[in-house]
Enzyme design. Structure first.
Site, PDB file in Angstrom:
ATOM      1  CG  MET A 147      81.322   2.803  -8.083  1.00 50.85           C
ATOM      2  SD  MET A 147      80.610   3.187  -6.452  1.00 50.85           S
ATOM      3  CE  MET A 147      81.182   4.860  -6.252  1.00 50.85           C
ATOM      4  CG  HIS A 177      74.997   5.865   0.602  1.00 45.20           C
ATOM      5  ND1 HIS A 177      75.576   6.253  -0.583  1.00 45.20           N
ATOM      6  CD2 HIS A 177      75.117   6.927   1.447  1.00 45.20           C
ATOM      7  CE1 HIS A 177      76.012   7.493  -0.473  1.00 45.20           C
ATOM      8  NE2 HIS A 177      75.752   7.927   0.746  1.00 45.20           N
ATOM      9  N   GLY A 211      84.771  -4.764  -4.574  1.00 49.78           N
ATOM     10  CA  GLY A 211      83.946  -5.960  -4.444  1.00 49.78           C
ATOM     11  C   GLY A 211      83.907  -6.580  -3.058  1.00 49.78           C
ATOM     12  CB  ILE A 242      72.805   6.849 -11.607  1.00 48.63           C
ATOM     13  CG1 ILE A 242      73.739   7.494 -10.568  1.00 48.63           C
ATOM     14  CG2 ILE A 242      71.337   7.147 -11.299  1.00 48.63           C
ATOM     15  CD1 ILE A 242      73.701   9.011 -10.565  1.00 48.63           C
ATOM     16  CG  LEU A 243      70.757   0.785 -11.746  1.00 47.05           C
ATOM     17  CD1 LEU A 243      70.163  -0.114 -10.662  1.00 47.05           C
ATOM     18  CD2 LEU A 243      71.214  -0.049 -12.947  1.00 47.05           C
ATOM     19  CG  ASP A 253      72.820   7.363  -2.622  1.00 52.20           C
ATOM     20  OD1 ASP A 253      72.839   6.168  -2.961  1.00 52.20           O
ATOM     21  OD2 ASP A 253      73.777   8.133  -2.819  1.00 52.20           O
ATOM     22  CG  ASN A 310      73.172   1.287  -3.163  1.00 48.92           C
ATOM     23  OD1 ASN A 310      74.160   0.620  -3.494  1.00 48.92           O
ATOM     24  ND2 ASN A 310      73.251   2.594  -2.954  1.00 48.92           N
ATOM     25  CG  ASN A 363      79.622  -4.109   0.796  1.00 48.19           C
ATOM     26  OD1 ASN A 363      79.113  -4.418   1.874  1.00 48.19           O
ATOM     27  ND2 ASN A 363      80.228  -2.956   0.598  1.00 48.19           N
TER      28      ASN A 363
HETATM   29  C1  GRF Z   1      81.282   0.898  -0.198  1.00 45.10           C
HETATM   30  O1  GRF Z   1      81.646   1.863   0.744  1.00 45.10           O
HETATM   31  C2  GRF Z   1      79.850   1.098  -0.615  1.00 45.10           C
HETATM   32  O2  GRF Z   1      79.051   1.544   0.403  1.00 45.10           O
HETATM   33  C3  GRF Z   1      79.986   2.151  -1.666  1.00 45.10           C
HETATM   34  O3  GRF Z   1      81.154   1.817  -2.357  1.00 45.10           O
HETATM   35  C4  GRF Z   1      82.025   1.096  -1.514  1.00 45.10           C
HETATM   36  C5  GRF Z   1      82.303  -0.172  -2.226  1.00 45.10           C
HETATM   37  O4  GRF Z   1      83.045  -1.072  -1.515  1.00 45.10           O
HETATM   38  N1  GRF Z   1      78.799   2.231  -2.467  1.00 45.10           N
HETATM   39  P1  GRF Z   1      83.234  -2.556  -2.049  1.00 45.10           P
HETATM   40  O5  GRF Z   1      83.444  -2.476  -3.548  1.00 45.10           O
HETATM   41  O6  GRF Z   1      82.018  -3.342  -1.678  1.00 45.10           O
HETATM   42  O7  GRF Z   1      84.475  -3.033  -1.354  1.00 45.10           O
END
Ligand code: GRF
Length: 193
Positions: free
Chosen positions: A89, A108, A11, A91-92, A144, A106, A13
């Site tokens: 994590m 990536h 979490g 896939i929608l 992606d 998203n 991000n």
């Molecule tokens: C990040 O590297 C993001 O790009 C990928 O999963 C990781 C998640 O990190 N999809 P966080 O949960 O936001 O710390």
């Protein structure tokens, strides 16, 4: 701009977006946090009793599509303009993605279209590329594969380990996700269509 944030794990991000909004760096309201994984570390970090957080375990549904229906039930009256996937994590489904066309973004951890899918940092590191990075993109039916909104470049040096590289990429992820949200909240057009 009303946003929903979907996450599954650490979490960072998600919290970084929340912080930028709390500090008024982005003109947006978070209407709902959706987590599909009850064991996600991000839940505690966000504070378990945040009343906007819905932990909806996908394993409790017969199909992922049913999980999406449940999520949409919660989102129904929230007037969500944008769904931000932040370490989400799953896939929608195609149906969901089509319904929310150009309204899901998203982050990536690679320079798309290179290293799509899981463990992108590891695969870039093992491949031996000299540069990798991260990408904010729109979500479409292809994993992606949606239109690229913003990217940041990260150099892989001789001293890097997978761990140090992953950290360097994450720092850039946090920056570009905020940049993109700032622009979107100011009504900037980020794609040619
Ligand atoms: C990040 O590297 C993001 O790009 C990928 O999963 C990781 C998640 O990190 N999809 P966080 O949960 O936001 O710390």
């Amino acid at each position: 701009m009303n946003i929903a944030i979907f996450f599954s794990g650490n979490g960072s991000n998600m919290l970084n977006i929340k912080k930028a909004i709390d500090e008024k760096k982005i003109k947006a309201n978070i209407k709902i946090f959706v987590c599909n994984n009850p064991k996600a570390k991000g839940i505690k970090k966000l504070c378990n009793n945040n009343n906007k957080l819905k932990v909806i375990d996908h394993k409790k549904f017969a199909s992922f599509r049913e999980w999406e229906f449940e999520v949409e039930k919660y989102m129904q009256k929230l007037n969500v303009d944008l769904i931000c996937l932040a370490g989400f994590m799953k896939i929608l489904s195609e149906v969901f993605v089509k319904k929310w066309k150009k309204k899901i973004i998203n982050i990536h951890p690679s320079l798309l279209p290179a290293f799509k899918g899981l463990n992108a940092q590891k695969r870039a590191f093992e491949y031996g590329v000299k540069f990798t990075g991260c990408t904010v993109h729109y979500v479409n039916e292809e994993l992606d594969g949606g239109d690229i909104i913003e990217q940041s470049l990260v150099k892989i040096t001789k001293n890097d380990t997978l761990n140090s590289l992953t950290k360097k990429i994450l720092i850039e992820e946090h920056k570009i996700y905020i940049n993109v949200l700032k622009k979107l909240s100011n009504g900037e057009k980020l794609w040619r269509n």
